[in-house]
Design a protein around this motif. Structure first.
Motif, PDB file in Angstrom:
ATOM      1  N   LEU A   1      49.688  37.482  12.464  1.00 29.08           N
ATOM      2  CA  LEU A   1      48.831  36.392  12.000  1.00 29.08           C
ATOM      3  C   LEU A   1      49.639  35.240  11.398  1.00 29.08           C
ATOM      4  O   LEU A   1      49.309  34.075  11.601  1.00 29.08           O
ATOM      5  CB  LEU A   1      47.829  36.921  10.972  1.00 29.08           C
ATOM      6  CG  LEU A   1      46.768  35.926  10.476  1.00 29.08           C
ATOM      7  CD1 LEU A   1      45.948  35.384  11.637  1.00 29.08           C
ATOM      8  CD2 LEU A   1      45.864  36.594   9.440  1.00 29.08           C
ATOM      9  N   SER A   2      50.704  35.563  10.673  1.00 26.50           N
ATOM     10  CA  SER A   2      51.502  34.500  10.057  1.00 26.50           C
ATOM     11  C   SER A   2      52.197  33.651  11.114  1.00 26.50           C
ATOM     12  O   SER A   2      52.304  32.418  10.972  1.00 26.50           O
ATOM     13  CB  SER A   2      52.533  35.108   9.103  1.00 26.50           C
ATOM     14  OG  SER A   2      53.429  35.955   9.797  1.00 26.50           O
TER      15      SER A   2
ATOM     16  N   LEU B   1      52.565  28.621  14.263  1.00 29.77           N
ATOM     17  CA  LEU B   1      52.590  27.949  15.559  1.00 29.77           C
ATOM     18  C   LEU B   1      51.492  26.904  15.693  1.00 29.77           C
ATOM     19  O   LEU B   1      51.656  25.903  16.393  1.00 29.77           O
ATOM     20  CB  LEU B   1      52.463  28.976  16.688  1.00 29.77           C
ATOM     21  CG  LEU B   1      53.677  29.865  16.942  1.00 29.77           C
ATOM     22  CD1 LEU B   1      53.326  30.969  17.934  1.00 29.77           C
ATOM     23  CD2 LEU B   1      54.853  29.048  17.448  1.00 29.77           C
ATOM     24  N   SER B   2      50.358  27.130  15.036  1.00 31.46           N
ATOM     25  CA  SER B   2      49.237  26.196  15.150  1.00 31.46           C
ATOM     26  C   SER B   2      49.200  25.178  14.019  1.00 31.46           C
ATOM     27  O   SER B   2      48.248  24.409  13.914  1.00 31.46           O
ATOM     28  CB  SER B   2      47.917  26.981  15.173  1.00 31.46           C
ATOM     29  OG  SER B   2      47.778  27.784  14.011  1.00 31.46           O
ATOM     30  N   HIS B   3      50.228  25.157  13.178  1.00 27.43           N
ATOM     31  CA  HIS B   3      50.271  24.213  12.057  1.00 27.43           C
ATOM     32  C   HIS B   3      50.449  22.783  12.579  1.00 27.43           C
ATOM     33  O   HIS B   3      51.154  22.559  13.574  1.00 27.43           O
ATOM     34  CB  HIS B   3      51.423  24.572  11.117  1.00 27.43           C
ATOM     35  CG  HIS B   3      51.344  23.906   9.787  1.00 27.43           C
ATOM     36  ND1 HIS B   3      51.805  22.619   9.561  1.00 27.43           N
ATOM     37  CD2 HIS B   3      50.826  24.332   8.602  1.00 27.43           C
ATOM     38  CE1 HIS B   3      51.596  22.290   8.305  1.00 27.43           C
ATOM     39  NE2 HIS B   3      50.992  23.315   7.701  1.00 27.43           N
ATOM     40  N   PRO B   4      49.814  21.802  11.920  1.00 25.98           N
ATOM     41  CA  PRO B   4      49.938  20.398  12.371  1.00 25.98           C
ATOM     42  C   PRO B   4      51.377  19.894  12.432  1.00 25.98           C
ATOM     43  O   PRO B   4      51.678  18.980  13.210  1.00 25.98           O
ATOM     44  CB  PRO B   4      49.128  19.625  11.329  1.00 25.98           C
ATOM     45  CG  PRO B   4      48.136  20.613  10.816  1.00 25.98           C
ATOM     46  CD  PRO B   4      48.837  21.936  10.839  1.00 25.98           C
TER      47      PRO B   4
ATOM     48  N   GLY C   1      41.630  41.813  20.642  1.00 29.55           N
ATOM     49  CA  GLY C   1      42.212  41.508  19.341  1.00 29.55           C
ATOM     50  C   GLY C   1      43.527  40.759  19.438  1.00 29.55           C
ATOM     51  O   GLY C   1      44.083  40.355  18.414  1.00 29.55           O
ATOM     52  N   GLN C   2      44.045  40.577  20.671  1.00 29.97           N
ATOM     53  CA  GLN C   2      45.300  39.852  20.872  1.00 29.97           C
ATOM     54  C   GLN C   2      45.081  38.358  20.669  1.00 29.97           C
ATOM     55  O   GLN C   2      44.150  37.766  21.215  1.00 29.97           O
ATOM     56  CB  GLN C   2      45.835  40.106  22.278  1.00 29.97           C
ATOM     57  CG  GLN C   2      47.059  39.287  22.644  1.00 29.97           C
ATOM     58  CD  GLN C   2      48.284  39.691  21.859  1.00 29.97           C
ATOM     59  OE1 GLN C   2      48.682  40.842  21.867  1.00 29.97           O
ATOM     60  NE2 GLN C   2      48.888  38.727  21.174  1.00 29.97           N
ATOM     61  N   ARG C   3      45.931  37.756  19.843  1.00 29.86           N
ATOM     62  CA  ARG C   3      45.853  36.314  19.607  1.00 29.86           C
ATOM     63  C   ARG C   3      46.864  35.598  20.500  1.00 29.86           C
ATOM     64  O   ARG C   3      47.952  36.107  20.758  1.00 29.86           O
ATOM     65  CB  ARG C   3      46.149  35.973  18.144  1.00 29.86           C
ATOM     66  CG  ARG C   3      45.152  36.509  17.150  1.00 29.86           C
ATOM     67  CD  ARG C   3      45.538  36.103  15.736  1.00 29.86           C
ATOM     68  NE  ARG C   3      44.605  36.614  14.739  1.00 29.86           N
ATOM     69  CZ  ARG C   3      44.669  37.824  14.207  1.00 29.86           C
ATOM     70  NH1 ARG C   3      45.636  38.650  14.573  1.00 29.86           N
ATOM     71  NH2 ARG C   3      43.772  38.213  13.312  1.00 29.86           N
TER      72      ARG C   3
END
Length: 202
Positions: free
Chosen positions: A77-78, A83-86, A130-132
């Motif tokens: 999750l971290s 990776l999706s942070h602006p 459940g895979q992101r």
């Protein structure tokens, strides 16, 4: 490399290099480790995981910049949040294609750059299992040619944002001359040659 690709069954690989702020991600499209250009590329990165998929690269003529989609499988999750942070937006992405010697396992020649762009929009997807995954919309560097620069002004504030400490517009409060930055002036704003001649010889 061209000679290797001309063989009946060449060993090929895809590689991607993403220059994140403070971290450079170098991944292969398979479970291997290859060295070229003084850098090491691996199949799974301990911090950000593996490649999920890469969309097809198409060359065409049009009024939009080329764009591809790259998906990654983050390990936790971290990593997904990072990776999706602006801050990741604008990171440089280099997609390459190369060939490997099947006997020595070494890279043949220099891998061919296939796409050079920058991260535009990240999208997080949660599968039923459940895979992101994190998908990046990656636009070509030519995307910047479409920016209109609407914030440009003939003002002291904007001038100093580009040239700090330069006081050429320090006391400028207005101008009676229309300045068109980043766009063509309206057709009516430019007097015709005949109108100019009439003013001169009036």
């Amino acid at each position: 490399m061209k000679a290797a690709l001309a063989q009946p069954a060449p060993w090929m690989f895809g590689a991607v290099k993403i220059e994140f702020p403070g971290y450079t991600l170098r991944l292969l499209d398979g479970s291997a480790q290859l060295n070229f250009g003084g850098e090491t590329y691996i199949g799974i990165d301990p911090t950000f995981g593996t490649i999920d998929s890469i969309s097809e690269i198409e060359e065409e003529l049009g009024d939009s910049a080329p764009e591809i989609t790259l998906s990654l499988f983050p390990p936790d999750l971290s990593a997904t949040a990072a990776l999706s942070h602006p801050d990741m937006q604008g990171s440089t992405v280099n997609l390459m294609l190369g060939a490997v010697d099947p006997i020595s396992g070494s890279v043949l020649g220099t891998p061919e750059p296939m796409f050079l762009g920058e991260i535009d929009v990240p999208t997080v997807t949660l599968e039923e299992s459940g895979q992101r995954s994190v998908s990046y919309s990656i636009v070509s560097v030519f995307e910047r040619l479409f920016e209109t620069e609407e914030g440009q002004r003939a003002s002291n504030g904007y001038h100093q944002s580009i040239f700090p400490g330069e006081l050429g517009l320090d006391f400028m409060t207005g101008t009676d001359v229309n300045l068109y930055w980043g766009s063509k002036p309206p057709a009516a704003s430019k007097p015709s040659t005949s109108a100019v001649l009439k003013q001169i010889f009036r």
